[in-house]
Design a protein around this motif. Structure first.
Motif, PDB file in Angstrom:
ATOM      1  N   SER A   1      11.685 -12.982  -2.987  1.00 15.07           N
ATOM      2  CA  SER A   1      12.195 -12.952  -1.614  1.00 15.07           C
ATOM      3  C   SER A   1      13.641 -13.415  -1.653  1.00 15.07           C
ATOM      4  CB  SER A   1      11.358 -13.858  -0.701  1.00 15.07           C
ATOM      5  OG  SER A   1      11.533 -15.214  -1.062  1.00 15.07           O
ATOM      6  N   ASP A   2      14.328 -13.330  -0.550  1.00 15.65           N
ATOM      7  CA  ASP A   2      15.734 -13.709  -0.483  1.00 15.65           C
ATOM      8  C   ASP A   2      15.885 -15.208  -0.759  1.00 15.65           C
ATOM      9  OD1 ASP A   2      18.528 -13.272   0.083  1.00 15.65           O
ATOM     10  OD2 ASP A   2      18.184 -14.390   1.934  1.00 15.65           O
ATOM     11  N   THR A   3      16.787 -15.552  -1.693  1.00 19.80           N
ATOM     12  CA  THR A   3      16.959 -16.962  -2.089  1.00 19.80           C
ATOM     13  C   THR A   3      18.255 -17.567  -1.550  1.00 19.80           C
ATOM     14  OG1 THR A   3      18.038 -16.307  -4.162  1.00 19.80           O
ATOM     15  CG2 THR A   3      15.651 -16.609  -4.225  1.00 19.80           C
ATOM     16  N   THR A   4      18.898 -16.900  -0.604  1.00 25.05           N
ATOM     17  CA  THR A   4      20.177 -17.397  -0.080  1.00 25.05           C
ATOM     18  C   THR A   4      20.028 -18.790   0.519  1.00 25.05           C
ATOM     19  OG1 THR A   4      20.881 -15.143   0.420  1.00 25.05           O
ATOM     20  CG2 THR A   4      22.090 -16.931   1.485  1.00 25.05           C
ATOM     21  N   THR A   5      19.022 -18.957   1.374  1.00 27.07           N
ATOM     22  CA  THR A   5      18.798 -20.257   2.015  1.00 27.07           C
ATOM     23  C   THR A   5      18.453 -21.317   0.977  1.00 27.07           C
ATOM     24  OG1 THR A   5      18.003 -19.172   4.022  1.00 27.07           O
ATOM     25  CG2 THR A   5      17.470 -21.504   3.762  1.00 27.07           C
ATOM     26  N   ALA A   6      17.597 -20.944   0.013  1.00 26.41           N
ATOM     27  CA  ALA A   6      17.186 -21.885  -1.034  1.00 26.41           C
ATOM     28  C   ALA A   6      18.395 -22.327  -1.864  1.00 26.41           C
ATOM     29  CB  ALA A   6      16.130 -21.256  -1.929  1.00 26.41           C
ATOM     30  N   ASN A   7      19.304 -21.396  -2.163  1.00 24.48           N
ATOM     31  CA  ASN A   7      20.500 -21.741  -2.938  1.00 24.48           C
ATOM     32  C   ASN A   7      21.460 -22.615  -2.140  1.00 24.48           C
ATOM     33  OD1 ASN A   7      20.404 -20.544  -5.652  1.00 24.48           O
ATOM     34  ND2 ASN A   7      20.205 -18.611  -4.570  1.00 24.48           N
TER      35      ASN A   7
ATOM     36  N   ALA B   1      12.324 -25.044  -3.926  1.00 27.90           N
ATOM     37  CA  ALA B   1      12.189 -24.003  -4.955  1.00 27.90           C
ATOM     38  C   ALA B   1      10.824 -23.327  -4.900  1.00 27.90           C
ATOM     39  CB  ALA B   1      12.418 -24.611  -6.339  1.00 27.90           C
ATOM     40  N   PHE B   2       9.765 -24.114  -4.750  1.00 23.86           N
ATOM     41  CA  PHE B   2       8.413 -23.549  -4.851  1.00 23.86           C
ATOM     42  C   PHE B   2       7.792 -23.176  -3.505  1.00 23.86           C
ATOM     43  CE2 PHE B   2       8.928 -25.571  -8.972  1.00 23.86           C
ATOM     44  CZ  PHE B   2       8.440 -24.579  -9.808  1.00 23.86           C
ATOM     45  N   SER B   3       8.568 -23.266  -2.426  1.00 20.13           N
ATOM     46  CA  SER B   3       8.085 -22.743  -1.145  1.00 20.13           C
ATOM     47  C   SER B   3       8.263 -21.225  -1.090  1.00 20.13           C
ATOM     48  CB  SER B   3       8.858 -23.389   0.014  1.00 20.13           C
ATOM     49  OG  SER B   3      10.240 -23.071  -0.066  1.00 20.13           O
ATOM     50  N   LEU B   4       9.037 -20.677  -2.046  1.00 12.61           N
ATOM     51  CA  LEU B   4       9.261 -19.236  -2.112  1.00 12.61           C
ATOM     52  C   LEU B   4       8.094 -18.549  -2.815  1.00 12.61           C
ATOM     53  CD1 LEU B   4      13.004 -19.329  -3.231  1.00 12.61           C
ATOM     54  CD2 LEU B   4      12.149 -18.887  -0.937  1.00 12.61           C
ATOM     55  N   PRO B   5       7.836 -17.291  -2.515  1.00  8.22           N
ATOM     56  CA  PRO B   5       6.757 -16.560  -3.203  1.00  8.22           C
ATOM     57  C   PRO B   5       7.205 -16.099  -4.593  1.00  8.22           C
ATOM     58  CG  PRO B   5       7.819 -15.148  -1.583  1.00  8.22           C
ATOM     59  CD  PRO B   5       8.448 -16.505  -1.429  1.00  8.22           C
ATOM     60  N   PHE B   6       6.318 -16.216  -5.573  1.00 14.67           N
ATOM     61  CA  PHE B   6       6.570 -15.742  -6.936  1.00 14.67           C
ATOM     62  C   PHE B   6       5.497 -14.707  -7.276  1.00 14.67           C
ATOM     63  CE2 PHE B   6       8.474 -19.921  -6.728  1.00 14.67           C
ATOM     64  CZ  PHE B   6       9.699 -19.733  -7.337  1.00 14.67           C
TER      65      PHE B   6
END
Length: 319
Positions: free
Chosen positions: A191-197, A164-169
């Motif tokens: 950023s795109d969250t497809t992979t994270a989901n 979750a927190f490897s993505l930029p906020f």
């Protein structure tokens, strides 16, 4: 801290909480303070009762004491901050605080799923193989199961929180919830969250499918074994040993599935908040009541414990 050229990393999040109506906040504070107090008293009392009552020194009650500990920890992740939000205007939480809260939530949630499955297996062994029960469910084996439960919980928590927190906020930073749950946090990523989901779905499935399978298979065998018993009294007694655990399972998994197994969970945030309150705050309070009100051994141990404490009090006054 810059992230690219035109984005700034979010360092604090705003939790909208349960309500923005000031007249409701004092009432909700009193309600949740009472729930949290009952959770601590009930679960600490259950742990103390199991520790001090020799008839409860069995694998079943050892696992129940671990469940009580998990319930205390789980409730303490959410309730103190929720109580604070009712009294202050500052609804913010730091990025680090959000990471810690999510990590602890996943750790204890995963631990509870695994422990409920282990408790179902314990009931399966007790009813289907009663003569081998204490051999199979030895103290050493039970401790190993609890250690594995926490090890898996730590691993899943590290992966899911890191995911979750490897993505930029980089804004917005408003979370429409009272804690840092994974889905609403992912919605804020720039950023795109497809992979994270996909990773979230994979590891959620990795926890729930095996644990639910163990529970269903265990209770299928238990049901068959109970039906084969000739005596109605024996059937009633066998089922009564499972009733409390079945109630706890129904409460926990029922509310969890209603929150997370939805075609479009974003469209029902208020509804989800109520259900989330139920399984994160209310169920930890209910579990000691479920296991005490429906269990003759626990009732007997409570009576002995109260009697011993009253006798000690009388003796001290006499001195």
């Amino acid at each position: 801290m810059a992230l690219g050229q035109n984005h700034t990393t979010v360092m604090r999040f705003i939790l909208l909480g349960l309500t923005d109506q000031a007249d409701l906040k004092q009432l909700l504070f009193a309600i949740f303070l009472l729930i949290y107090s009952m959770t601590l008293v009930g679960n600490l009392g259950m742990i103390d009762l199991i520790r001090t009552s020799s008839p409860l020194h069995t694998p079943m009650y050892f696992l129940l004491s671990v469940l009580s500990f998990l319930d205390i920890c789980n409730s303490s992740v959410f309730t103190p901050m929720l109580l604070t939000s009712f009294l202050t205007t500052d609804q913010s939480i730091s990025l680090v605080g959000c990471v810690v809260q999510m990590a602890l939530m996943i750790l204890h949630g995963t631990g509870e799923c695994l422990l409920l499955a282990i408790m179902a297996y314990d009931r399966f062994v007790a009813i289907c193989y009663p003569l081998l029960y204490y051999t199979i469910m030895s103290k050493h084996f039970c401790v190993q199961l609890v250690v594995v439960t926490y090890a898996v919980g730590v691993f899943i928590s590290a992966v899911q929180t890191g995911n979750a927190f490897s993505l930029p906020f980089c804004g917005p930073n408003i979370i429409d919830h009272y804690f840092c749950d994974i889905p609403p946090v992912l919605q804020l990523a720039c950023s795109d969250t497809t992979t994270a989901n996909i990773i979230l779905l994979f590891f959620s499935t990795l926890v729930t499918v095996p644990t639910v399978s163990v529970i269903l298979v265990s209770y299928a065998y238990i049901l068959v074994t109970i039906c084969r018993l000739r005596s109605l009294d024996a059937q009633r007694k066998a089922f009564s040993t499972c009733a409390s655990h079945l109630t706890a399972l129904s409460l926990f998994y029922g509310s969890v599935f209603l929150v997370y197994v939805q075609p479009n969970p974003e469209s029902a945030s208020a509804y989800n908040k109520i259900l989330t309150v139920f399984y994160t705050i209310v169920i930890p309070m209910l579990n000691p009541l479920v296991y005490s009100l429906r269990n003759k051994d626990v009732k007997a141990a409570v009576q002995v414990r109260v009697l011993n404490l009253s006798q000690k009090g009388i003796f001290q006054k006499a001195i």
